[in-house]
Design a protein around this motif. Structure first.
Motif, PDB file in Angstrom:
ATOM      1  N   UNK A 121     -57.705  67.264 -36.023  1.00  0.00           N
ATOM      2  CA  UNK A 121     -58.875  66.560 -35.503  1.00  0.00           C
ATOM      3  C   UNK A 121     -60.118  67.281 -35.997  1.00  0.00           C
ATOM      4  N   UNK A 122     -61.042  66.523 -36.545  1.00  0.00           N
ATOM      5  CA  UNK A 122     -62.263  67.099 -37.125  1.00  0.00           C
ATOM      6  C   UNK A 122     -63.475  66.640 -36.340  1.00  0.00           C
ATOM      7  N   UNK A 123     -64.294  67.600 -35.975  1.00  0.00           N
ATOM      8  CA  UNK A 123     -65.501  67.323 -35.198  1.00  0.00           C
ATOM      9  C   UNK A 123     -66.735  67.752 -35.984  1.00  0.00           C
ATOM     10  N   UNK A 124     -67.769  66.934 -35.961  1.00  0.00           N
ATOM     11  CA  UNK A 124     -69.040  67.301 -36.574  1.00  0.00           C
ATOM     12  C   UNK A 124     -70.043  67.530 -35.442  1.00  0.00           C
ATOM     13  N   UNK A 125     -70.526  68.760 -35.325  1.00  0.00           N
ATOM     14  CA  UNK A 125     -71.478  69.045 -34.253  1.00  0.00           C
ATOM     15  C   UNK A 125     -72.880  68.609 -34.671  1.00  0.00           C
ATOM     16  N   UNK A 126     -73.819  68.851 -33.779  1.00  0.00           N
ATOM     17  CA  UNK A 126     -75.191  68.376 -34.003  1.00  0.00           C
ATOM     18  C   UNK A 126     -75.816  68.980 -35.254  1.00  0.00           C
ATOM     19  N   UNK A 127     -75.354  70.175 -35.598  1.00  0.00           N
ATOM     20  CA  UNK A 127     -75.922  70.837 -36.775  1.00  0.00           C
ATOM     21  C   UNK A 127     -75.286  70.363 -38.074  1.00  0.00           C
ATOM     22  N   UNK A 128     -74.258  69.551 -37.973  1.00  0.00           N
ATOM     23  CA  UNK A 128     -73.613  69.021 -39.157  1.00  0.00           C
ATOM     24  C   UNK A 128     -72.451  69.851 -39.645  1.00  0.00           C
ATOM     25  N   UNK A 129     -72.170  70.960 -38.993  1.00  0.00           N
ATOM     26  CA  UNK A 129     -71.038  71.789 -39.400  1.00  0.00           C
ATOM     27  C   UNK A 129     -69.729  71.126 -38.993  1.00  0.00           C
ATOM     28  N   UNK A 130     -68.720  71.288 -39.813  1.00  0.00           N
ATOM     29  CA  UNK A 130     -67.432  70.670 -39.538  1.00  0.00           C
ATOM     30  C   UNK A 130     -66.459  71.693 -38.958  1.00  0.00           C
ATOM     31  N   UNK A 131     -65.775  71.282 -37.920  1.00  0.00           N
ATOM     32  CA  UNK A 131     -64.737  72.114 -37.321  1.00  0.00           C
ATOM     33  C   UNK A 131     -63.440  71.329 -37.309  1.00  0.00           C
ATOM     34  N   UNK A 198     -64.929  66.458 -25.095  1.00  0.00           N
ATOM     35  CA  UNK A 198     -66.353  66.236 -24.892  1.00  0.00           C
ATOM     36  C   UNK A 198     -66.793  65.048 -25.735  1.00  0.00           C
ATOM     37  N   UNK A 199     -67.926  64.483 -25.371  1.00  0.00           N
ATOM     38  CA  UNK A 199     -68.419  63.302 -26.079  1.00  0.00           C
ATOM     39  C   UNK A 199     -68.670  63.601 -27.551  1.00  0.00           C
ATOM     40  N   UNK A 200     -68.384  62.616 -28.383  1.00  0.00           N
ATOM     41  CA  UNK A 200     -68.616  62.782 -29.817  1.00  0.00           C
ATOM     42  C   UNK A 200     -67.696  61.892 -30.619  1.00  0.00           C
ATOM     43  N   UNK A 201     -67.854  61.921 -31.922  1.00  0.00           N
ATOM     44  CA  UNK A 201     -66.996  61.166 -32.830  1.00  0.00           C
ATOM     45  C   UNK A 201     -66.107  62.142 -33.587  1.00  0.00           C
ATOM     46  N   UNK A 202     -64.824  61.769 -33.705  1.00  0.00           N
ATOM     47  CA  UNK A 202     -63.839  62.668 -34.296  1.00  0.00           C
ATOM     48  C   UNK A 202     -62.956  61.919 -35.287  1.00  0.00           C
ATOM     49  N   UNK A 216     -58.358  58.218 -38.818  1.00  0.00           N
ATOM     50  CA  UNK A 216     -58.903  57.329 -37.804  1.00  0.00           C
ATOM     51  C   UNK A 216     -60.087  57.998 -37.125  1.00  0.00           C
ATOM     52  N   UNK A 217     -61.155  57.239 -36.935  1.00  0.00           N
ATOM     53  CA  UNK A 217     -62.334  57.755 -36.239  1.00  0.00           C
ATOM     54  C   UNK A 217     -62.256  57.325 -34.778  1.00  0.00           C
ATOM     55  N   UNK A 218     -62.317  58.311 -33.896  1.00  0.00           N
ATOM     56  CA  UNK A 218     -62.228  58.064 -32.456  1.00  0.00           C
ATOM     57  C   UNK A 218     -63.498  58.586 -31.798  1.00  0.00           C
ATOM     58  N   UNK A 219     -64.129  57.744 -31.014  1.00  0.00           N
ATOM     59  CA  UNK A 219     -65.329  58.165 -30.282  1.00  0.00           C
ATOM     60  C   UNK A 219     -64.971  58.405 -28.824  1.00  0.00           C
ATOM     61  N   UNK A 220     -65.331  59.574 -28.326  1.00  0.00           N
ATOM     62  CA  UNK A 220     -65.137  59.904 -26.907  1.00  0.00           C
ATOM     63  C   UNK A 220     -66.484  59.806 -26.198  1.00  0.00           C
TER      64      UNK A 220
END
Length: 226
Positions: A121-131, A198-202, A216-220
């Motif tokens: 699962x990949x998350x992009x935080x507000x700063x644009x960094x990928x985790x 937490x809320x966001x797109x993954x 697949x893109x999943x929004x929480x």
């Protein structure tokens, strides 16, 4: 004459005990329903999915009801949105369903027998960094019988190693030239990945036997998140 055992329970006591059990049962159901009512999925079909490592096909499974698919493919399906009204109330009932379909040939399974199934699962935080977070879905457990093989199994093991050595030499196209069978699996991603909800797109995907699934893109969306 009616004889009552010294430690017997009267009819009234039985009624009281049964009433308490029913009351507790209804209370648990009410609590469970309240927790589940805090979670919704888009599409709504995911609401009925069994995520306890189910190998049964469901209407959210890729190629649901179809016998037409290619060999050596790996595809997934996941909800577009997970809506959580109150994360505190939802508690442990929060789940992140991922439906997996694989069609791996016997030769590919031999060549990549050590390439287990992983979910990412990949998350992009507000700063644009990928985790990118990942978790091993399953792997073969080694038992004492697998280590101390009887003499008649030694030959089987030697033949298996020979088959693996031959499969390793084959190209991807040549790996298609062997029997295969479809496998379906539904998991709760949260059981395998240490993922803070937490809320966001993954983005979500799976790898297995040197195959990579579609993403697949999943929004929480969490209603009470500040």
């Amino acid at each position: 004459m009616r004889i009552v055992h010294q430690y017997g329970i009267s009819l009234l006591q039985k009624v009281v005990v049964i009433s308490l059990i029913l009351l507790l049962h209804c209370s648990c159901i009410s609590k469970k329903n309240k927790e589940m009512s805090n979670i919704e999925f888009v599409p709504a079909e995911f609401q009925k999915v069994n995520v306890n490592f189910s190998e049964e096909e469901n209407e959210c499974s890729p190629y649901y009801g179809s016998d037409s698919y290619r060999i050596n493919i790996l595809e997934i399906n996941a909800p577009e949105k997970i809506l959580i009204k109150d994360l505190d109330v939802a508690g442990d009932t929060v789940f992140f369903p991922v439906c997996i379909f694989s069609s791996v040939s016997d030769l590919r399974a031999l060549k990549f027998e050590n390439d287990k199934m992983w979910v990412y699962i990949k998350d992009k935080d507000a700063a644009g960094a990928e985790t990118i977070l990942s978790g091993l879905v399953y792997e073969k457990e080694v038992s004492p019988d697998d280590v101390l093989l009887p003499s008649w199994q030694d030959e089987i093991e030697r033949q298996h190693k020979k088959d693996v050595a031959e499969a390793i030499k084959l190209t991807d196209k040549e790996l298609d030239n062997s029997p295969y069978s479809p496998e379906r699996l539904t998991i709760n991603l949260l059981d395998y990945v240490d993922f803070p909800v937490q809320s966001g797109k993954y983005e979500v995907w799976v790898t297995y036997c040197n195959l990579k699934s579609d993403k697949r893109v999943v929004e929480i969306i969490i209603g009470n998140e500040k």
